[in-house]
Design a protein around this motif. Sequence first.
Motif, mmCIF file in Angstrom:
data_model
loop_
_atom_site.group_PDB
_atom_site.id
_atom_site.type_symbol
_atom_site.label_atom_id
_atom_site.label_comp_id
_atom_site.label_asym_id
_atom_site.label_seq_id
_atom_site.Cartn_x
_atom_site.Cartn_y
_atom_site.Cartn_z
ATOM 1 N N THR A 238 132.468 -4.257 73.065
ATOM 2 C CA THR A 238 131.087 -3.976 72.873
ATOM 3 C C THR A 238 130.408 -5.338 73.537
ATOM 4 O O THR A 238 129.335 -5.220 74.242
ATOM 5 C CB THR A 238 130.616 -4.025 71.477
ATOM 6 O OG1 THR A 238 131.081 -2.859 70.919
ATOM 7 C CG2 THR A 238 129.097 -3.522 71.340
ATOM 8 N N ALA A 239 130.851 -6.527 73.168
ATOM 9 C CA ALA A 239 130.312 -7.661 73.623
ATOM 10 C C ALA A 239 130.566 -7.490 75.407
ATOM 11 O O ALA A 239 129.640 -7.959 76.027
ATOM 12 C CB ALA A 239 130.840 -8.948 73.170
ATOM 13 N N ILE A 240 131.796 -7.294 75.559
ATOM 14 C CA ILE A 240 132.077 -7.324 77.158
ATOM 15 C C ILE A 240 130.840 -6.297 77.924
ATOM 16 O O ILE A 240 130.498 -6.494 78.739
ATOM 17 C CB ILE A 240 133.412 -7.040 77.401
ATOM 18 C CG1 ILE A 240 134.365 -8.030 77.021
ATOM 19 C CG2 ILE A 240 133.726 -6.652 79.044
ATOM 20 C CD1 ILE A 240 134.156 -9.421 77.849
ATOM 21 N N ASP B 144 125.119 -17.284 82.128
ATOM 22 C CA ASP B 144 126.258 -17.186 81.201
ATOM 23 C C ASP B 144 127.476 -17.668 81.739
ATOM 24 O O ASP B 144 127.977 -16.689 82.800
ATOM 25 C CB ASP B 144 126.113 -16.096 80.453
ATOM 26 C CG ASP B 144 127.088 -15.707 79.521
ATOM 27 O OD1 ASP B 144 128.264 -15.688 79.392
ATOM 28 O OD2 ASP B 144 126.852 -16.170 78.077
ATOM 29 N N PRO B 145 128.369 -18.514 81.228
ATOM 30 C CA PRO B 145 129.714 -18.696 81.730
ATOM 31 C C PRO B 145 130.679 -17.418 81.662
ATOM 32 O O PRO B 145 131.722 -17.326 82.549
ATOM 33 C CB PRO B 145 130.392 -19.768 80.812
ATOM 34 C CG PRO B 145 129.233 -19.898 79.738
ATOM 35 C CD PRO B 145 128.138 -19.231 80.084
ATOM 36 N N THR B 146 130.551 -16.448 80.385
ATOM 37 C CA THR B 146 131.380 -15.391 80.662
ATOM 38 C C THR B 146 131.083 -14.446 81.740
ATOM 39 O O THR B 146 132.024 -13.737 82.107
ATOM 40 C CB THR B 146 131.367 -14.722 78.838
ATOM 41 O OG1 THR B 146 131.549 -15.548 78.149
ATOM 42 C CG2 THR B 146 132.046 -13.530 79.045
ATOM 43 N N ARG B 147 129.791 -14.275 81.981
ATOM 44 C CA ARG B 147 129.351 -13.489 83.126
ATOM 45 C C ARG B 147 129.886 -13.918 84.358
ATOM 46 O O ARG B 147 130.358 -13.102 85.259
ATOM 47 C CB ARG B 147 127.979 -13.221 83.000
ATOM 48 C CG ARG B 147 127.541 -12.261 81.833
ATOM 49 C CD ARG B 147 125.965 -11.689 82.122
ATOM 50 N NE ARG B 147 124.904 -12.730 81.783
ATOM 51 C CZ ARG B 147 124.383 -13.040 80.673
ATOM 52 N NH1 ARG B 147 124.639 -12.494 79.519
ATOM 53 N NH2 ARG B 147 123.429 -13.860 80.744
ATOM 54 N N VAL C 123 124.113 -6.461 81.847
ATOM 55 C CA VAL C 123 123.239 -7.409 82.247
ATOM 56 C C VAL C 123 123.617 -7.771 83.864
ATOM 57 O O VAL C 123 122.706 -7.923 84.656
ATOM 58 C CB VAL C 123 123.444 -8.988 81.697
ATOM 59 C CG1 VAL C 123 122.653 -9.825 82.197
ATOM 60 C CG2 VAL C 123 123.041 -8.843 79.900
ATOM 61 N N LEU C 124 125.027 -7.671 84.075
ATOM 62 C CA LEU C 124 125.370 -7.729 85.524
ATOM 63 C C LEU C 124 125.048 -6.622 86.453
ATOM 64 O O LEU C 124 124.645 -6.619 87.501
ATOM 65 C CB LEU C 124 126.848 -7.993 85.847
ATOM 66 C CG LEU C 124 127.428 -9.393 84.933
ATOM 67 C CD1 LEU C 124 128.997 -9.588 85.050
ATOM 68 C CD2 LEU C 124 126.785 -10.733 85.754
ATOM 69 N N LEU D 199 124.550 -6.958 90.399
ATOM 70 C CA LEU D 199 125.975 -7.816 90.694
ATOM 71 C C LEU D 199 127.200 -7.084 90.443
ATOM 72 O O LEU D 199 127.964 -7.176 91.185
ATOM 73 C CB LEU D 199 125.957 -8.985 89.809
ATOM 74 C CG LEU D 199 124.934 -10.067 90.334
ATOM 75 C CD1 LEU D 199 124.912 -11.386 89.152
ATOM 76 C CD2 LEU D 199 125.087 -10.608 91.653
ATOM 77 N N VAL D 200 127.225 -6.041 89.672
ATOM 78 C CA VAL D 200 128.344 -5.076 89.477
ATOM 79 C C VAL D 200 127.863 -3.581 89.430
ATOM 80 O O VAL D 200 126.495 -3.353 89.260
ATOM 81 C CB VAL D 200 129.058 -5.418 88.134
ATOM 82 C CG1 VAL D 200 129.655 -6.811 88.227
ATOM 83 C CG2 VAL D 200 128.471 -5.239 87.077
ATOM 84 N N ASN D 201 128.740 -2.892 89.649
ATOM 85 C CA ASN D 201 128.391 -1.469 89.576
ATOM 86 C C ASN D 201 129.659 -0.571 89.057
ATOM 87 O O ASN D 201 130.736 -1.059 89.118
ATOM 88 C CB ASN D 201 128.117 -0.788 91.006
ATOM 89 C CG ASN D 201 127.687 0.391 91.048
ATOM 90 O OD1 ASN D 201 127.153 1.059 90.077
ATOM 91 N ND2 ASN D 201 127.851 1.296 91.945
ATOM 92 N N GLY D 202 129.208 -0.099 88.210
ATOM 93 C CA GLY D 202 130.479 0.833 87.401
ATOM 94 C C GLY D 202 130.428 2.156 87.847
ATOM 95 O O GLY D 202 129.475 2.805 87.831
ATOM 96 N N GLN D 203 131.508 2.914 87.702
ATOM 97 C CA GLN D 203 131.679 4.263 87.758
ATOM 98 C C GLN D 203 132.772 4.803 87.161
ATOM 99 O O GLN D 203 133.735 4.243 86.761
ATOM 100 C CB GLN D 203 131.827 4.709 89.280
ATOM 101 C CG GLN D 203 133.305 4.380 89.877
ATOM 102 C CD GLN D 203 133.471 4.842 91.187
ATOM 103 O OE1 GLN D 203 132.898 4.027 92.191
ATOM 104 N NE2 GLN D 203 134.164 5.774 91.600
#
Length: 110
Positions: free
Chosen positions: A45-47, A16-19, A53-54, A59-63
């Motif tokens: 919400t879309a973000i 996906d280009p946004t990702r 997915v990421l 590919l990403v990590n959130g804290q």
Amino acid sequence: MNDAIKKVDVFQAIADPTRRDVLRLLANGERSIAEISSHYDMSRTAIVKHLNVLTEAGLVNGQKLGREKVYHLQPEPLTEVKQWLDYYEQFWNNKLSRLKFLVENDDKDK
């Protein structure tokens, strides 16, 4: 993240280009959901769905930092993509070498 736990393949995540663009943003440093959302004409919400997915692809990590969640890039899974592309690079290089040869020899004929 353990490969057995991954729910999303790296190739699916970057399709996906946004990702892909979110990954570029995070390559410049960690960002909050609000900061990431400000770059797009779509809902928060879309973000968050893209970030999920990421995250599932590793590919990403959130804290959580206070009331905000901050995400950062984890580029290691992209090694799989690089290895896949490296294999096919040989075909591109062969085509470019052949094109160079043809162009150079065409110039000699003139």
